[in-house]
Design a protein around this motif. Structure first.
Motif, PDB file in Angstrom:
ATOM      1  N   ALA A  42       0.842  -1.195   0.000  1.00 47.48           N
ATOM      2  CA  ALA A  42       0.000   0.000   0.000  1.00 47.48           C
ATOM      3  C   ALA A  42       0.873   1.239   0.000  1.00 47.48           C
ATOM      4  CB  ALA A  42      -0.921   0.006   1.217  1.00 47.48           C
ATOM      5  N   LYS A  81      -5.680   5.971   3.914  1.00 53.36           N
ATOM      6  CA  LYS A  81      -6.868   5.103   3.899  1.00 53.36           C
ATOM      7  C   LYS A  81      -6.593   3.775   3.188  1.00 53.36           C
ATOM      8  CE  LYS A  81     -10.920   6.915   3.007  1.00 53.36           C
ATOM      9  NZ  LYS A  81     -11.971   7.772   2.396  1.00 53.36           N
ATOM     10  N   GLU A  82      -5.827   3.817   2.088  1.00 55.23           N
ATOM     11  CA  GLU A  82      -5.497   2.589   1.376  1.00 55.23           C
ATOM     12  C   GLU A  82      -4.722   1.641   2.286  1.00 55.23           C
ATOM     13  OE1 GLU A  82      -2.511   0.987  -2.173  1.00 55.23           O
ATOM     14  OE2 GLU A  82      -2.892   3.135  -1.993  1.00 55.23           O
ATOM     15  N   GLN A 142      -7.082   0.322   5.150  1.00 58.32           N
ATOM     16  CA  GLN A 142      -8.027  -0.686   4.682  1.00 58.32           C
ATOM     17  C   GLN A 142      -7.344  -2.038   4.484  1.00 58.32           C
ATOM     18  OE1 GLN A 142     -11.468   0.115   4.318  1.00 58.32           O
ATOM     19  NE2 GLN A 142     -11.479  -2.133   4.439  1.00 58.32           N
TER      20      GLN A 142
END
Length: 556
Positions: free
Chosen positions: A404, A417-418, A421
């Protein structure tokens, strides 16, 4: 982009009581230090919640001298987790004034992934480092007085191990003579100073589970040997209670907030190249008590910080991370792939490929501990899409680990956020296995060092200086062979040589000294010419700092 301190000043902070309330810390356990900082009473810990929460370790590949951004990633991940609706708390170490005014400047994250108020955190904060310095040097003064008062008796000491500490980078204090002058001015002896982060008191505070444990550990600190060759401890000096008094407030973790008001515990500050390199146990457990996800970091590369986090902190506390995030940058990949340091910020696919061996070794090492690994690519403005995709392909297709991109520095929680998650999904689908340590408790000291050196660093063999072998025999006689080992080694190389960059294997690791930290309950093996008191660079960070009309400038 604005400077870190400018971004920090523009942030409207919430009262620390509001931050504490947001995660359910009872008001009676909060002791405010002004409006935006508080100490949290250890009674606020929730043992039943600690075991249920998700512990996430953030570590890194071998860094450059400018660092690799672990703190920024750790803060960013906590921001990102809260952005996607998770209850996350971050636990970090306190900055040391030595590096703040020396090599690195501030150490409270950066950009839009900071802990605040950054100026206070980076400077005197709540006085924890000063308390540790005072406690350590009070032992020194009391020990010197004992030596003076018993200088002509059989109760005197034949060897003194305890030095002094100060939270400043000062090479002139590494080796000093004390007791000069008249006889009444003390006993002449050679000693020196370590930096406060290297104090055994720091390690003791960071590993103690409560005040009673702290006092017991302080009692066990080895100060020297009697004329009969027996160990002489703080308990023999009779001052453990007095020293514990100096540390009673410092033992409580500090609560602050991030730039997006995520709760953050900042407590303790041992370096990972000369100590065990993690924030305090109570701060980590406090984050686990009040967050469903607790993000913490281990200092420098995974060969140093992560290994010590697992083998020392987790072993002692019974902790086990659900996931380890390994931070990588193009600059570090290129540098350890053989690219000249002056060229590492220029595009080079070949330079990136050459650095993959460093990344792969760190991933494989972490997997040896049973960890599920996720690579976080810490993005910088000069990074090209082609280079990033090359790293992504290597991680996902070759190493079979998650990947990520983190841009929390420029975008805050939105930029993480990536990563957040992927962390949540990975923990749900494939959490780490129970920890598998690098060595067994019953292994000899030599065997523990060899297992770390050969299985983690990639060394062919380990050579112990004759003086080290003699000290190991003392450790065995005193019944301390079961203690974990903490190898003090350069952070810039797999080897003991800070200039030996790249994927070096089958080298000889030399252990030149050994330090018995009987209070911290670990044995420190020193590899190469490791300094426990750093020096200042030619142009210290202090040269760019000032205070104008009451406003601090240059603290980044």
């Amino acid at each position: 982009m604005k400077k870190d301190i400018e971004i920090a000043r523009e942030t409207v902070l919430q009262p620390i009581t509001t931050i504490a309330s947001s995660i359910g810390i009872p008001e009676e356990y909060i002791e405010p230090y002004g409006r935006y900082i508080a100490k949290v009473n250890i009674k606020a810990l929730k043992p039943e919640k600690i075991k249920k929460s998700n512990l996430i370790l953030v570590t890194a590949i071998t860094p450059t001298k400018a660092g690799i951004g672990k703190t920024t990633v750790s803060i960013g991940l906590a921001l990102g987790l809260n952005k996607i609706g998770k209850k996350a708390v971050v636990a970090l170490r306190e900055p040391s004034l030595g590096p703040v005014f020396g090599m690195k400047g501030g150490a409270a994250g950066g950009g839009y992934a900071q802990v605040l108020p950054m100026d206070q955190i980076n400077l005197h904060f709540t006085g924890d480092f000063h308390a540790i310095t005072s406690a350590h040097n009070t032992i020194s003064a009391l020990l010197d007085n004992y030596i003076y008062q018993n200088r002509n008796s059989c109760q005197g000491l034949s060897k003194v191990l305890w030095k002094r500490v100060i939270d400043v980078n000062d090479r002139n204090l590494r080796h000093i003579i004390t007791g000069l002058g008249k006889e009444s001015d003390g006993v002449l002896q050679q000693t020196g100073f370590d930096i406060t982060a290297a104090s055994e008191i720091m390690a003791v505070l960071c590993l103690a589970k409560d005040l009673d444990d702290l006092k017991e550990r302080i009692e066990n600190i080895l100060l020297g040997y009697t004329k009969e060759g027996k160990p002489f401890t703080v308990k023999d000096l009779g001052v453990a209670g007095a020293i514990s008094i100096l540390l009673k407030d410092a033992m409580m973790p500090n609560l602050v907030q991030t730039i997006e008001h995520t709760p953050a515990f900042i407590h303790g500050g041992p370096f990972a190249n000369i100590a065990h390199g993690c924030n305090s146990l109570v701060a980590t457990e406090m984050a686990l008590s009040y967050g469903d996800y607790a993000v913490t970091e281990a200092g420098f590369g995974a060969d140093l910080g992560a290994e010590k986090f697992f083998d020392i902190k987790c072993r002692m506390a019974g902790l086990s991370p659900k996931l380890t995030v390994l931070v990588a940058t193009l600059g570090a990949l290129k540098m350890h792939g053989g690219t000249d340091e002056k060229e590492i910020y220029k595009p080079s696919l070949e330079g990136v490929r050459a650095g993959f061996s460093n990344l792969q070794r760190h991933v494989e090492n972490l997997e040896k501990f049973g960890q599920t690994v996720l690579v976080c690519f810490n993005r910088f403005p000069q990074d090209t899409e082609e280079e990033i995709e090359l790293v992504r392909h290597f991680c996902e297709d070759e190493l079979k680990v998650g990947f990520a991109i983190n841009t929390a520095f420029s975008k805050g929680g939105e930029g993480a956020k990536e990563l957040a998650q992927l962390v949540v999904e990975t923990i749900e689908k494939a959490p780490s296995k129970p920890l598998h340590f690098a060595y067994k408790e019953e292994d000899s000291i030599e065997e523990k060092v060899r297992k770390i050196a050969q299985n983690i660093y990639g060394a062919k063999s380990v050579v112990f200086d004759s003086s080290v072998q003699k000290e190991i025999r003392k450790i065995e006689e005193m019944g301390m062979s079961h203690y974990p080992v903490c190898i003090a080694k350069t952070q810039y190389s797999w080897t003991g040589n800070p200039k030996a960059y790249g994927n070096i294997c089958d080298f000889e690791l030399e252990i030149d000294d050994i330090v018995i930290n009987s209070g911290a309950k670990m044995i420190v093996a020193i590899a190469g010419n490791m300094m426990r008191m750093p020096g200042l660079p030619k142009e210290p960070a202090a040269l760019g700092m000032d205070i104008v009309d009451g406003v601090i400038e240059g603290l980044n």
